[in-house]
Structures are given as C-alpha cells and as structure tokens.
Design a protein around this motif. Sequence first.
Motif, PDB file in Angstrom:
ATOM      1  N   LEU A 127       1.008  -1.188  -0.100  1.00 46.09           N
ATOM      2  CA  LEU A 127      -0.098  -0.198   0.394  1.00 46.09           C
ATOM      3  C   LEU A 127       0.783   1.068   0.233  1.00 46.09           C
ATOM      4  O   LEU A 127       0.921   2.172  -0.967  1.00 46.09           O
ATOM      5  CB  LEU A 127      -0.997   0.204   1.179  1.00 46.09           C
ATOM      6  N   TRP A 128       2.041   1.316   1.152  1.00 41.26           N
ATOM      7  CA  TRP A 128       3.004   2.484   0.828  1.00 41.26           C
ATOM      8  C   TRP A 128       3.285   3.123  -0.280  1.00 41.26           C
ATOM      9  O   TRP A 128       3.686   3.966  -1.073  1.00 41.26           O
ATOM     10  CB  TRP A 128       4.409   2.503   1.635  1.00 41.26           C
ATOM     11  N   ILE A 129       3.750   1.804  -0.896  1.00 37.97           N
ATOM     12  CA  ILE A 129       4.848   1.791  -2.788  1.00 37.97           C
ATOM     13  C   ILE A 129       3.139   2.236  -3.221  1.00 37.97           C
ATOM     14  O   ILE A 129       3.964   3.272  -4.458  1.00 37.97           O
ATOM     15  CB  ILE A 129       4.974   0.175  -2.832  1.00 37.97           C
ATOM     16  N   ALA A 130       2.592   1.815  -3.678  1.00 41.28           N
ATOM     17  CA  ALA A 130       0.765   2.150  -4.028  1.00 41.28           C
ATOM     18  C   ALA A 130       1.105   3.857  -4.059  1.00 41.28           C
ATOM     19  O   ALA A 130       0.801   4.201  -4.985  1.00 41.28           O
ATOM     20  CB  ALA A 130       0.048   1.392  -3.830  1.00 41.28           C
ATOM     21  N   ALA A 131       0.634   3.702  -2.632  1.00 42.24           N
ATOM     22  CA  ALA A 131       1.027   5.515  -2.051  1.00 42.24           C
ATOM     23  C   ALA A 131       1.976   5.896  -2.344  1.00 42.24           C
ATOM     24  O   ALA A 131       1.440   7.190  -3.805  1.00 42.24           O
ATOM     25  CB  ALA A 131       0.701   5.528  -0.752  1.00 42.24           C
ATOM     26  N   ALA A 132       3.205   6.057  -2.895  1.00 41.06           N
ATOM     27  CA  ALA A 132       4.132   6.443  -3.409  1.00 41.06           C
ATOM     28  C   ALA A 132       3.507   6.172  -5.108  1.00 41.06           C
ATOM     29  O   ALA A 132       3.927   7.421  -5.868  1.00 41.06           O
ATOM     30  CB  ALA A 132       5.760   5.860  -3.280  1.00 41.06           C
ATOM     31  N   LEU A 133       3.488   5.479  -5.977  1.00 40.61           N
ATOM     32  CA  LEU A 133       3.723   5.817  -7.231  1.00 40.61           C
ATOM     33  C   LEU A 133       1.969   6.646  -7.383  1.00 40.61           C
ATOM     34  O   LEU A 133       2.371   7.370  -8.799  1.00 40.61           O
ATOM     35  CB  LEU A 133       2.889   3.703  -7.826  1.00 40.61           C
ATOM     36  N   THR A 134       1.507   6.409  -6.052  1.00 40.49           N
ATOM     37  CA  THR A 134       0.112   7.206  -6.657  1.00 40.49           C
ATOM     38  C   THR A 134       0.247   8.695  -6.485  1.00 40.49           C
ATOM     39  O   THR A 134      -0.613  10.220  -7.370  1.00 40.49           O
ATOM     40  CB  THR A 134      -0.835   7.165  -5.585  1.00 40.49           C
ATOM     41  N   LEU A 135       1.525   9.762  -6.125  1.00 39.92           N
ATOM     42  CA  LEU A 135       1.965  10.559  -5.514  1.00 39.92           C
ATOM     43  C   LEU A 135       2.757  11.289  -6.703  1.00 39.92           C
ATOM     44  O   LEU A 135       2.413  12.161  -7.282  1.00 39.92           O
ATOM     45  CB  LEU A 135       2.334  10.890  -4.433  1.00 39.92           C
ATOM     46  N   ILE A 136       3.432  10.354  -7.552  1.00 43.32           N
ATOM     47  CA  ILE A 136       4.548  10.075  -8.520  1.00 43.32           C
ATOM     48  C   ILE A 136       3.258  10.726  -9.279  1.00 43.32           C
ATOM     49  O   ILE A 136       3.926  11.688 -10.489  1.00 43.32           O
ATOM     50  CB  ILE A 136       5.397   9.212  -8.606  1.00 43.32           C
ATOM     51  N   THR A 137       2.566   9.976  -9.882  1.00 45.37           N
ATOM     52  CA  THR A 137       1.435   9.658 -10.979  1.00 45.37           C
ATOM     53  C   THR A 137       0.489  11.566 -10.902  1.00 45.37           C
ATOM     54  O   THR A 137       0.581  12.120 -12.362  1.00 45.37           O
ATOM     55  CB  THR A 137       1.043   8.899 -11.172  1.00 45.37           C
ATOM     56  N   GLY A 138       0.182  11.308 -10.274  1.00 41.37           N
ATOM     57  CA  GLY A 138      -0.626  12.653  -9.176  1.00 41.37           C
ATOM     58  C   GLY A 138       0.176  14.255 -10.117  1.00 41.37           C
ATOM     59  O   GLY A 138      -0.095  14.729 -10.092  1.00 41.37           O
ATOM     60  N   ILE A 139       1.272  14.145  -9.333  1.00 41.94           N
ATOM     61  CA  ILE A 139       2.227  15.023 -10.243  1.00 41.94           C
ATOM     62  C   ILE A 139       2.633  15.211 -10.631  1.00 41.94           C
ATOM     63  O   ILE A 139       2.494  16.659 -11.869  1.00 41.94           O
ATOM     64  CB  ILE A 139       3.333  15.106  -8.804  1.00 41.94           C
ATOM     65  N   ASP A 140       2.567  14.155 -11.822  1.00 34.57           N
ATOM     66  CA  ASP A 140       3.136  14.159 -13.300  1.00 34.57           C
ATOM     67  C   ASP A 140       1.749  14.538 -14.000  1.00 34.57           C
ATOM     68  O   ASP A 140       2.238  15.220 -14.704  1.00 34.57           O
ATOM     69  CB  ASP A 140       3.290  13.281 -13.418  1.00 34.57           C
ATOM     70  N   TYR A 141       0.669  14.227 -13.966  1.00 33.37           N
ATOM     71  CA  TYR A 141      -0.722  14.747 -14.641  1.00 33.37           C
ATOM     72  C   TYR A 141      -0.828  16.036 -13.642  1.00 33.37           C
ATOM     73  O   TYR A 141      -0.965  17.300 -15.269  1.00 33.37           O
ATOM     74  CB  TYR A 141      -1.385  14.005 -13.801  1.00 33.37           C
ATOM     75  N   PHE A 142      -0.501  16.636 -12.585  1.00 32.66           N
ATOM     76  CA  PHE A 142      -0.726  18.166 -12.690  1.00 32.66           C
ATOM     77  C   PHE A 142       0.622  18.896 -13.525  1.00 32.66           C
ATOM     78  O   PHE A 142       0.032  20.000 -13.715  1.00 32.66           O
ATOM     79  CB  PHE A 142      -0.201  18.880 -11.258  1.00 32.66           C
ATOM     80  N   LYS A 143       1.612  18.303 -13.662  1.00 32.17           N
ATOM     81  CA  LYS A 143       2.575  19.427 -14.808  1.00 32.17           C
ATOM     82  C   LYS A 143       2.610  19.196 -15.891  1.00 32.17           C
ATOM     83  O   LYS A 143       2.163  20.513 -16.515  1.00 32.17           O
ATOM     84  CB  LYS A 143       4.180  18.421 -13.915  1.00 32.17           C
ATOM     85  N   LYS A 144       1.466  18.400 -15.945  1.00 32.39           N
ATOM     86  CA  LYS A 144       1.119  17.935 -17.831  1.00 32.39           C
ATOM     87  C   LYS A 144      -0.174  18.843 -17.765  1.00 32.39           C
ATOM     88  O   LYS A 144      -0.105  20.071 -18.868  1.00 32.39           O
ATOM     89  CB  LYS A 144       0.919  17.113 -18.015  1.00 32.39           C
ATOM     90  N   SER A 145      -0.625  18.867 -16.768  1.00 29.38           N
ATOM     91  CA  SER A 145      -2.030  19.634 -16.953  1.00 29.38           C
ATOM     92  C   SER A 145      -1.714  21.793 -16.782  1.00 29.38           C
ATOM     93  O   SER A 145      -2.267  22.592 -16.752  1.00 29.38           O
ATOM     94  CB  SER A 145      -3.360  19.822 -16.070  1.00 29.38           C
ATOM     95  N   MET A 146      -0.300  22.085 -16.614  1.00 30.09           N
ATOM     96  CA  MET A 146       0.025  23.393 -16.049  1.00 30.09           C
ATOM     97  C   MET A 146      -0.348  24.435 -17.161  1.00 30.09           C
ATOM     98  O   MET A 146      -1.163  25.540 -17.196  1.00 30.09           O
ATOM     99  CB  MET A 146       1.490  23.993 -15.419  1.00 30.09           C
ATOM    100  N   PRO A 147       0.203  24.407 -18.011  1.00 32.93           N
ATOM    101  CA  PRO A 147      -0.284  25.090 -19.613  1.00 32.93           C
ATOM    102  C   PRO A 147      -1.952  25.366 -19.302  1.00 32.93           C
ATOM    103  O   PRO A 147      -1.887  26.540 -19.879  1.00 32.93           O
ATOM    104  CB  PRO A 147       0.673  24.407 -20.458  1.00 32.93           C
ATOM    105  N   TYR A 148      -2.612  24.070 -18.870  1.00 27.68           N
ATOM    106  CA  TYR A 148      -4.137  24.463 -19.594  1.00 27.68           C
ATOM    107  C   TYR A 148      -4.118  25.171 -17.824  1.00 27.68           C
ATOM    108  O   TYR A 148      -5.520  25.911 -18.502  1.00 27.68           O
ATOM    109  CB  TYR A 148      -4.560  23.311 -19.531  1.00 27.68           C
ATOM    110  N   LEU A 149      -3.775  25.662 -17.105  1.00 23.21           N
ATOM    111  CA  LEU A 149      -4.089  26.429 -16.335  1.00 23.21           C
ATOM    112  C   LEU A 149      -3.625  27.515 -16.265  1.00 23.21           C
ATOM    113  O   LEU A 149      -4.880  28.644 -15.010  1.00 23.21           O
ATOM    114  CB  LEU A 149      -3.770  25.207 -14.577  1.00 23.21           C
TER     115      LEU A 149
END
Length: 193
Positions: free
Chosen positions: A169-191
């Motif tokens: 679950l901790w590994i999943a949470a780390a991957l979850t956090l990493i992918t969330g940050i990645d998606y946020f960075k990709k959305s920045m130009p549109y924000l």
Amino acid sequence: MIWTVPNILTALRLLAAPAVAVMFLYFHRPWADWFALVLFIGAAITDWFDGYLARAWKQTTKLGTMLDPIADKAMVVIALMVIVGYSSMSPWLVLPATVILFREVFVSGLREFLGDTAGTLRVTKLAKWKTTAQMIAIAVLFGQGVAEHYIGAMARITVMLGHAGLWILWIAAALTLITGIDYFKKSMPYLKD
C-alpha cells in the motif's frame, strides 16, 4: 451506446465496487471478508480483461473509455474506506490511504476541468502500475482479514499478510503521488490565465 463484452465487464466492475462495502453490511466476519476478497479479486481481474479484449477485438468505445477509470477509482476508494473503517485506524494504514484517495479525487477534478484537453492526461504506464499495486495491496489486506478469523490475530501468517499489505500500500501510495504530480505538471499549461 454500444454494449460490447469489454463494456459489460467494466460495468460489472463498477457495480462490484459498492458491493464490496455491502458485504460488510449484510454478513458477519469472516464471511464478509471472504465475499469482499473474492468480489474484489474478480473485479480486479476484469480490469485487465476488459482492456485486453477491447483492444484485441477492436471494440474500444467512448463508453468504455469513460467507465474504465471510474470503475478503477470506485473499486479502490470504496475498498480502502472499508479496510480503514474496519481497522485499528493505524496511521501506517490511514496515511497511504489518504494519499491515494486525495490523488484520485484531484486527478479526476483536473480531468473534468480540462474537458476536451484532458487528452493531455492520458493514462501512463506508471499509472497502470499504480493501479495494479493498489489492487494487490487491497487484496492482501482483505486476505489478512480472512486470515485473522481462521488463524488468529497473533498468528505469524496474519502478521506477515498485514505487513505485506501495508508495504505494498505504501508503494502504491508513492506511485500514486508520483503520477499525481506528473498529471498536475502536464496540466499546468492549461491552468494559466
């Protein structure tokens, strides 16, 4: 709306999500744990099959594309709520569950806000690994609930399942956090205004 076999599997997975919680309303433990575990594993397996069949049979549809991530998130969120609700509320469980829940809601909100430009937030391979890790962790934690009733709370296998489930679950949470940050960075130009 086209109801292909992959779409039916996705819809069944979506219906299975609340059914996991319902098991704990209508059955006593350990039966609730057993039913939830079997239902969750069955639904998790359909997650792989519906995508595979849709691609193999060239039956990718807008309905399936929309329902698939919703079904995944519903399965994970509802199962985590049940596990946390029936746990000792240990911070070692609550913290990764909170990270996962927050990210799932945050990314869903980003996708909704971006609308047509949400294609910039396409599912990555790492996000697929994240979902896999989440589902394995949840299945192991449900398995611990089953083991507690048959082997006993202090038995070594129960403790090992609990530790394994938390680590995953901790590994999943780390991957979850990493992918969330990645998606946020990709959305920045549109924000930007």
